[in-house]
Design a protein around this motif. Sequence first.
Motif, PDB file in Angstrom:
ATOM      1  N   ASP A   1     -16.356  14.279   1.813  1.00  0.00           N
ATOM      2  CA  ASP A   1     -14.921  14.204   2.086  1.00  0.00           C
ATOM      3  C   ASP A   1     -14.258  13.183   1.176  1.00  0.00           C
ATOM      4  O   ASP A   1     -14.938  12.420   0.468  1.00  0.00           O
ATOM      5  N   ALA A   2     -12.950  13.185   1.205  1.00  0.00           N
ATOM      6  CA  ALA A   2     -12.180  12.213   0.417  1.00  0.00           C
ATOM      7  C   ALA A   2     -10.787  12.072   1.021  1.00  0.00           C
ATOM      8  O   ALA A   2     -10.293  12.982   1.687  1.00  0.00           O
ATOM      9  N   ILE A   3     -10.187  10.910   0.819  1.00  0.00           N
ATOM     10  CA  ILE A   3      -8.805  10.672   1.245  1.00  0.00           C
ATOM     11  C   ILE A   3      -7.950  10.620  -0.016  1.00  0.00           C
ATOM     12  O   ILE A   3      -8.167   9.777  -0.894  1.00  0.00           O
ATOM     13  N   THR A   4      -7.005  11.539  -0.107  1.00  0.00           N
ATOM     14  CA  THR A   4      -6.166  11.639  -1.287  1.00  0.00           C
ATOM     15  C   THR A   4      -4.867  10.865  -1.130  1.00  0.00           C
ATOM     16  O   THR A   4      -4.526  10.400  -0.031  1.00  0.00           O
ATOM     17  N   VAL A   5      -4.129  10.760  -2.231  1.00  0.00           N
ATOM     18  CA  VAL A   5      -2.811  10.132  -2.184  1.00  0.00           C
ATOM     19  C   VAL A   5      -1.914  10.878  -1.202  1.00  0.00           C
ATOM     20  O   VAL A   5      -1.174  10.275  -0.420  1.00  0.00           O
ATOM     21  N   SER A   6      -2.004  12.200  -1.200  1.00  0.00           N
ATOM     22  CA  SER A   6      -1.214  13.016  -0.287  1.00  0.00           C
ATOM     23  C   SER A   6      -1.568  12.732   1.173  1.00  0.00           C
ATOM     24  O   SER A   6      -0.680  12.633   2.025  1.00  0.00           O
ATOM     25  N   ASP A   7      -2.860  12.589   1.459  1.00  0.00           N
ATOM     26  CA  ASP A   7      -3.297  12.267   2.821  1.00  0.00           C
ATOM     27  C   ASP A   7      -2.692  10.935   3.275  1.00  0.00           C
ATOM     28  O   ASP A   7      -2.201  10.810   4.396  1.00  0.00           O
ATOM     29  N   PHE A   8      -2.783   9.972   2.386  1.00  0.00           N
ATOM     30  CA  PHE A   8      -2.269   8.644   2.728  1.00  0.00           C
ATOM     31  C   PHE A   8      -0.763   8.665   2.932  1.00  0.00           C
ATOM     32  O   PHE A   8      -0.231   8.064   3.860  1.00  0.00           O
ATOM     33  N   TYR A   9      -0.084   9.396   2.049  1.00  0.00           N
ATOM     34  CA  TYR A   9       1.376   9.488   2.133  1.00  0.00           C
ATOM     35  C   TYR A   9       1.806  10.088   3.475  1.00  0.00           C
ATOM     36  O   TYR A   9       2.705   9.568   4.146  1.00  0.00           O
ATOM     37  N   LYS A  10       1.159  11.164   3.900  1.00  0.00           N
ATOM     38  CA  LYS A  10       1.485  11.807   5.172  1.00  0.00           C
ATOM     39  C   LYS A  10       1.266  10.852   6.341  1.00  0.00           C
ATOM     40  O   LYS A  10       2.013  10.859   7.312  1.00  0.00           O
TER      41      LYS A  10
ATOM     42  N   PRO B   1      -0.727  13.592  -6.242  1.00  0.00           N
ATOM     43  CA  PRO B   1      -0.980  13.776  -4.813  1.00  0.00           C
ATOM     44  C   PRO B   1      -2.430  14.141  -4.491  1.00  0.00           C
ATOM     45  O   PRO B   1      -2.913  13.852  -3.399  1.00  0.00           O
ATOM     46  N   LYS B   2      -3.104  14.743  -5.448  1.00  0.00           N
ATOM     47  CA  LYS B   2      -4.479  15.166  -5.200  1.00  0.00           C
ATOM     48  C   LYS B   2      -5.515  14.112  -5.603  1.00  0.00           C
ATOM     49  O   LYS B   2      -6.710  14.293  -5.368  1.00  0.00           O
ATOM     50  N   ASP B   3      -5.081  13.041  -6.219  1.00  0.00           N
ATOM     51  CA  ASP B   3      -6.016  11.984  -6.632  1.00  0.00           C
ATOM     52  C   ASP B   3      -6.669  11.363  -5.413  1.00  0.00           C
ATOM     53  O   ASP B   3      -6.026  11.140  -4.385  1.00  0.00           O
ATOM     54  N   ASN B   4      -7.956  11.071  -5.547  1.00  0.00           N
ATOM     55  CA  ASN B   4      -8.691  10.446  -4.451  1.00  0.00           C
ATOM     56  C   ASN B   4      -8.439   8.945  -4.409  1.00  0.00           C
ATOM     57  O   ASN B   4      -8.538   8.267  -5.427  1.00  0.00           O
ATOM     58  N   LEU B   5      -8.135   8.465  -3.207  1.00  0.00           N
ATOM     59  CA  LEU B   5      -8.024   7.028  -2.995  1.00  0.00           C
ATOM     60  C   LEU B   5      -9.328   6.473  -2.446  1.00  0.00           C
ATOM     61  O   LEU B   5      -9.733   5.356  -2.757  1.00  0.00           O
ATOM     62  N   VAL B   6      -9.974   7.271  -1.597  1.00  0.00           N
ATOM     63  CA  VAL B   6     -11.246   6.887  -0.988  1.00  0.00           C
ATOM     64  C   VAL B   6     -12.154   8.118  -0.966  1.00  0.00           C
ATOM     65  O   VAL B   6     -11.699   9.221  -0.632  1.00  0.00           O
ATOM     66  N   THR B   7     -13.413   7.941  -1.341  1.00  0.00           N
ATOM     67  CA  THR B   7     -14.374   9.044  -1.252  1.00  0.00           C
ATOM     68  C   THR B   7     -15.485   8.678  -0.288  1.00  0.00           C
ATOM     69  O   THR B   7     -15.781   7.514  -0.059  1.00  0.00           O
TER      70      THR B   7
ATOM     71  N   LEU C   1       0.825  -1.204   0.000  1.00  0.00           N
ATOM     72  CA  LEU C   1       0.000   0.000   0.000  1.00  0.00           C
ATOM     73  C   LEU C   1       0.863   1.258   0.000  1.00  0.00           C
ATOM     74  O   LEU C   1       0.570   2.240  -0.699  1.00  0.00           O
ATOM     75  N   THR C   2       1.922   1.250   0.787  1.00  0.00           N
ATOM     76  CA  THR C   2       2.808   2.402   0.829  1.00  0.00           C
ATOM     77  C   THR C   2       3.515   2.572  -0.504  1.00  0.00           C
ATOM     78  O   THR C   2       3.691   3.690  -0.984  1.00  0.00           O
ATOM     79  N   LEU C   3       3.894   1.472  -1.113  1.00  0.00           N
ATOM     80  CA  LEU C   3       4.504   1.540  -2.431  1.00  0.00           C
ATOM     81  C   LEU C   3       3.534   2.161  -3.428  1.00  0.00           C
ATOM     82  O   LEU C   3       3.907   2.967  -4.275  1.00  0.00           O
ATOM     83  N   ALA C   4       2.284   1.795  -3.315  1.00  0.00           N
ATOM     84  CA  ALA C   4       1.274   2.337  -4.213  1.00  0.00           C
ATOM     85  C   ALA C   4       1.123   3.837  -4.008  1.00  0.00           C
ATOM     86  O   ALA C   4       0.944   4.609  -4.952  1.00  0.00           O
ATOM     87  N   ALA C   5       1.186   4.267  -2.756  1.00  0.00           N
ATOM     88  CA  ALA C   5       1.041   5.684  -2.450  1.00  0.00           C
ATOM     89  C   ALA C   5       2.180   6.499  -3.045  1.00  0.00           C
ATOM     90  O   ALA C   5       2.007   7.676  -3.370  1.00  0.00           O
ATOM     91  N   CYS C   6       3.345   5.873  -3.172  1.00  0.00           N
ATOM     92  CA  CYS C   6       4.513   6.561  -3.725  1.00  0.00           C
ATOM     93  C   CYS C   6       4.562   6.461  -5.247  1.00  0.00           C
ATOM     94  O   CYS C   6       5.483   6.960  -5.874  1.00  0.00           O
ATOM     95  N   SER C   7       3.619   5.760  -5.826  1.00  0.00           N
ATOM     96  CA  SER C   7       3.636   5.494  -7.258  1.00  0.00           C
ATOM     97  C   SER C   7       3.599   6.779  -8.075  1.00  0.00           C
ATOM     98  O   SER C   7       2.890   7.728  -7.758  1.00  0.00           O
TER      99      SER C   7
END
Length: 308
Positions: free
Chosen positions: A39-48, A29-35, A18-24
């Motif tokens: 609200d939404a969780i973005t790639v940037s949110d997950f990375y942080k 960074p602004k793409d949504n991973l979960v909506t 999952l972390t590898l995917a976040a760094c892909s």
Amino acid sequence: MKKQTKLYTGVITLMSILTLAACSQEASPKDNLVTMKGDAITVSDFYKQAKDTTAGQQAMLTLVLERVFEEQYGKNVSDKEVTKAYNKQVDTYGSNFSAALTSAGMTEETYKQQIRVEKLIEYAVEKAAKKELTDANYQKAYEKYSPEVSTQVIKLDDEKKAKSTLEQVKAEGADFAKIAKENSAEKTIDYKFDSSDNTLPTEVKDAAFKLKEGETSEVVQATDMTTYQPTYYIVKTTKKEAKNSDWKTYKKRLTETILNEKKADSSFQNKVIAAALEKANVKIKDKSFSNILANYNATTGSSSSASK
């Protein structure tokens, strides 16, 4: 029952796909991973969230080592080697392989990735180890080397039984081989080995080398590296080879000894990795990852740096 080994070894552990995917690089960074509603969780949110975790740190280390060693040594490790190592583990685990992958947080693809990175590092370490095959190192290895001895060995799992068995073999007129066959936990009682051989524990080998022909040791305690339980041995040396004064007589065995010692030396491995990182001019830009190369920085002093 086949002995199972962990799905990770030595230098690298792939912990989080999952972390590898976040760094892909495929995701913004602004793409949504979960909506969700409002609200939404973005790639940037997950990375942080993920970058400061142990899994995130390990995943970044793996990415760095993969890129560096693939660039410098990629042509030296074939897909066939990786597949062979992978299939060996599949065979070892049998029907439990999928569960082992899941437990380790890996997929078939990421496990093969791990194997490839480890093979690349193994190649680099062996290449560096071959540079250690100098006359001076051969001489040092020769000084510690003991030529082949022929022995009869009794292995026992219980100390009390070991002591009583020792009394039997020490009795006048005792037939060591017969007692060994009746009491040893192993079917094999006859062994030939030199100091570079790894068939028997070091403690047993050392005891055999100290004996004269026909002599029997006391009870020798060692550790079973499969169960980590104490084991007990009684060894009789039946024949000893005199040590030749010319180290070149044993050059082949000494070569194996030197290479195996270097490849098993974590400090030596770290130096090889540090040299590869320095050659690649690796610089850590995100201070969250400033410590992932600490083991290798400690070896060279400046294999990477973190920007402030």
